[in-house]
Each structure stands twice: as C-alpha cells, then as structure tokens.
Write a protein that holds these residues in place. Sequence first.
Motif, PDB file in Angstrom:
ATOM      1  N   ALA A 199       3.252   1.409  -2.875  1.00 38.27           N
ATOM      2  CA  ALA A 199       2.397   0.760  -2.467  1.00 38.27           C
ATOM      3  C   ALA A 199       2.500  -0.473  -1.536  1.00 38.27           C
ATOM      4  CB  ALA A 199       1.482   0.141  -3.362  1.00 38.27           C
ATOM      5  N   GLY A 200       3.546  -1.408  -1.824  1.00 38.61           N
ATOM      6  CA  GLY A 200       4.127  -2.216  -1.009  1.00 38.61           C
ATOM      7  C   GLY A 200       4.637  -1.817   0.414  1.00 38.61           C
ATOM      8  N   LEU A 201       5.067  -0.724   0.485  1.00 35.13           N
ATOM      9  CA  LEU A 201       5.349  -0.344   2.061  1.00 35.13           C
ATOM     10  C   LEU A 201       4.178  -0.086   2.845  1.00 35.13           C
ATOM     11  CD1 LEU A 201       7.444   0.511   4.194  1.00 35.13           C
ATOM     12  CD2 LEU A 201       7.548   2.896   2.651  1.00 35.13           C
ATOM     13  N   ILE A 202       3.040   0.439   2.052  1.00 33.94           N
ATOM     14  CA  ILE A 202       1.947   0.914   2.847  1.00 33.94           C
ATOM     15  C   ILE A 202       1.202  -0.475   3.317  1.00 33.94           C
ATOM     16  CG2 ILE A 202      -0.471   1.586   2.335  1.00 33.94           C
ATOM     17  CD1 ILE A 202       0.811   3.742   0.561  1.00 33.94           C
ATOM     18  N   GLN A 203       1.229  -1.502   2.391  1.00 30.20           N
ATOM     19  CA  GLN A 203       0.678  -2.808   2.666  1.00 30.20           C
ATOM     20  C   GLN A 203       1.210  -3.489   3.863  1.00 30.20           C
ATOM     21  OE1 GLN A 203       0.687  -4.814  -0.954  1.00 30.20           O
ATOM     22  NE2 GLN A 203      -1.189  -3.690  -1.679  1.00 30.20           N
ATOM     23  N   GLN A 204       2.810  -3.373   3.594  1.00 25.41           N
ATOM     24  CA  GLN A 204       3.475  -4.046   4.913  1.00 25.41           C
ATOM     25  C   GLN A 204       3.285  -3.314   6.326  1.00 25.41           C
ATOM     26  OE1 GLN A 204       5.214  -6.826   4.709  1.00 25.41           O
ATOM     27  NE2 GLN A 204       4.287  -7.077   2.826  1.00 25.41           N
ATOM     28  N   LEU A 205       3.159  -2.071   6.225  1.00 26.64           N
ATOM     29  CA  LEU A 205       2.866  -1.135   7.503  1.00 26.64           C
ATOM     30  C   LEU A 205       1.574  -1.472   7.941  1.00 26.64           C
ATOM     31  CD1 LEU A 205       4.560   2.191   6.923  1.00 26.64           C
ATOM     32  CD2 LEU A 205       5.614   0.390   8.222  1.00 26.64           C
ATOM     33  N   ALA A 206       0.576  -1.836   7.163  1.00 24.34           N
ATOM     34  CA  ALA A 206      -0.836  -1.980   7.608  1.00 24.34           C
ATOM     35  C   ALA A 206      -0.892  -3.256   8.449  1.00 24.34           C
ATOM     36  CB  ALA A 206      -1.479  -2.013   6.349  1.00 24.34           C
ATOM     37  N   ILE A 207      -0.077  -4.082   8.203  1.00 25.72           N
ATOM     38  CA  ILE A 207      -0.082  -5.422   9.158  1.00 25.72           C
ATOM     39  C   ILE A 207       0.432  -5.299  10.344  1.00 25.72           C
ATOM     40  CG2 ILE A 207      -0.633  -6.914   6.920  1.00 25.72           C
ATOM     41  CD1 ILE A 207       2.091  -7.834   7.325  1.00 25.72           C
ATOM     42  N   ILE A 208       1.071  -4.173  10.793  1.00 22.15           N
ATOM     43  CA  ILE A 208       1.924  -4.253  12.309  1.00 22.15           C
ATOM     44  C   ILE A 208       0.691  -3.700  13.190  1.00 22.15           C
ATOM     45  CG2 ILE A 208       3.402  -3.052  13.542  1.00 22.15           C
ATOM     46  CD1 ILE A 208       4.942  -2.544  11.004  1.00 22.15           C
ATOM     47  N   ASP A 209       0.327  -4.511  14.014  1.00 22.49           N
ATOM     48  CA  ASP A 209      -0.352  -4.475  15.068  1.00 22.49           C
ATOM     49  C   ASP A 209      -0.101  -3.167  15.862  1.00 22.49           C
ATOM     50  OD1 ASP A 209      -2.501  -5.396  16.381  1.00 22.49           O
ATOM     51  OD2 ASP A 209      -1.424  -6.104  18.317  1.00 22.49           O
ATOM     52  N   GLY A 210      -1.011  -2.353  16.173  1.00 18.57           N
ATOM     53  CA  GLY A 210      -0.998  -1.188  16.963  1.00 18.57           C
ATOM     54  C   GLY A 210      -0.615  -0.027  15.887  1.00 18.57           C
ATOM     55  N   LEU A 211      -0.357  -0.053  14.853  1.00 16.60           N
ATOM     56  CA  LEU A 211       0.008   1.006  13.942  1.00 16.60           C
ATOM     57  C   LEU A 211      -1.298   1.232  12.851  1.00 16.60           C
ATOM     58  CD1 LEU A 211       2.215   3.087  12.940  1.00 16.60           C
ATOM     59  CD2 LEU A 211       2.774   1.070  11.292  1.00 16.60           C
ATOM     60  N   ARG A 212      -1.700   2.295  12.885  1.00 12.85           N
ATOM     61  CA  ARG A 212      -2.779   2.733  11.789  1.00 12.85           C
ATOM     62  C   ARG A 212      -2.087   3.389  10.748  1.00 12.85           C
ATOM     63  NH1 ARG A 212      -6.536   6.070  15.301  1.00 12.85           N
ATOM     64  NH2 ARG A 212      -7.554   6.602  13.239  1.00 12.85           N
ATOM     65  N   VAL A 213      -2.794   2.960   9.491  1.00 14.83           N
ATOM     66  CA  VAL A 213      -1.902   3.565   8.303  1.00 14.83           C
ATOM     67  C   VAL A 213      -3.031   4.024   7.373  1.00 14.83           C
ATOM     68  CG1 VAL A 213      -0.464   2.875   5.964  1.00 14.83           C
ATOM     69  CG2 VAL A 213      -0.118   1.659   8.535  1.00 14.83           C
ATOM     70  N   ARG A 214      -2.851   5.316   6.750  1.00 15.28           N
ATOM     71  CA  ARG A 214      -3.783   5.906   6.083  1.00 15.28           C
ATOM     72  C   ARG A 214      -3.691   5.140   4.674  1.00 15.28           C
ATOM     73  NH1 ARG A 214      -6.340   6.712   9.510  1.00 15.28           N
ATOM     74  NH2 ARG A 214      -6.331   8.954  10.725  1.00 15.28           N
ATOM     75  N   TYR A 215      -4.957   4.736   3.859  1.00 13.95           N
ATOM     76  CA  TYR A 215      -4.856   4.002   2.474  1.00 13.95           C
ATOM     77  C   TYR A 215      -4.096   4.773   1.597  1.00 13.95           C
ATOM     78  CZ  TYR A 215      -7.648   1.867  -0.988  1.00 13.95           C
ATOM     79  OH  TYR A 215      -7.677   1.155  -2.120  1.00 13.95           O
TER      80      TYR A 215
END
Length: 133
Positions: free
Chosen positions: A40-56
């Motif tokens: 979950a922490g990895l998902i949250q960290q990736l989600a804040i990267i501009d230009g990267l879309r991350v599935r919930y």
Amino acid sequence: MVGLIAGTPVPVKQPVILVLPFKNLGTDSSDSLIIDHITAGLIQQLAIIDGLRVRYQESSFRLRDRPRDMADIGKRLGVNLVVEGDAQLSGDRLLIRATLVSVADDAPVWSVEVGMKLARPPKIIRRSAETCQ
C-alpha cells in the motif's frame, strides 16, 4: 508523451501501473499484514509521481492469490506496467524484492532487492498495522 528516436519525435504510451500485492515468503502468516502495508505504501508513493498513473489499491488487492496473467491484467485494468514482488521478515530483518514488468511482452523492465534491519520489532509493527485496519 513524446520520446525521441534518432532525433525524431515519436509518441510514447503514458505509463499506467498496477502494484500487485507482495507475497509473504516468511513462515509467520501474521507478517502478511505488514507486507500488505508495504504494498500500500508503494502504491501511495508511486501515485504522487507526475506523469505516472497508478491503479487504486483495491484493484490490486482483488488479484491476490490469482494466477499471474499479464495480458489479462493489462486488458482488464488498462495498465501497461505491473510491479510484482515478495517480502520476508526474519527476526529484525526485512528483505523486499520487486520487479517492474512490461505487460506487452511479460518482460522485466527493472528489478531491485532491498534488505534492512527494522528499528522496531515485528511484534510492535504488527500491532500498529492491526490497529490501523
């Protein structure tokens, strides 16, 4: 998004990523809760990267313990990259392995292995994780 090949602009697909729940390789099944929080922490960290879309996270966790079929995952969730990995707690040591996989050809793009000593004993971390649920 645009990339360059021999100085000529070419369209590049926007990265859309899914992080699969990391597998618990340890012998204690209660470590799974800690490992879920790492995912979950990895998902949250990736989600804040501009230009990267991350599935919930919920989309990811629905795939737990299912057969790994990158083509099906890509088609159903509209992703072109998947992070998969595992983790193992052993005493006060944590080992995490993660691989970024291209859905198009089921080939690894990047891989990392990280080992660390935990500042807190796993028992305390487990209790904290249980409290957060």
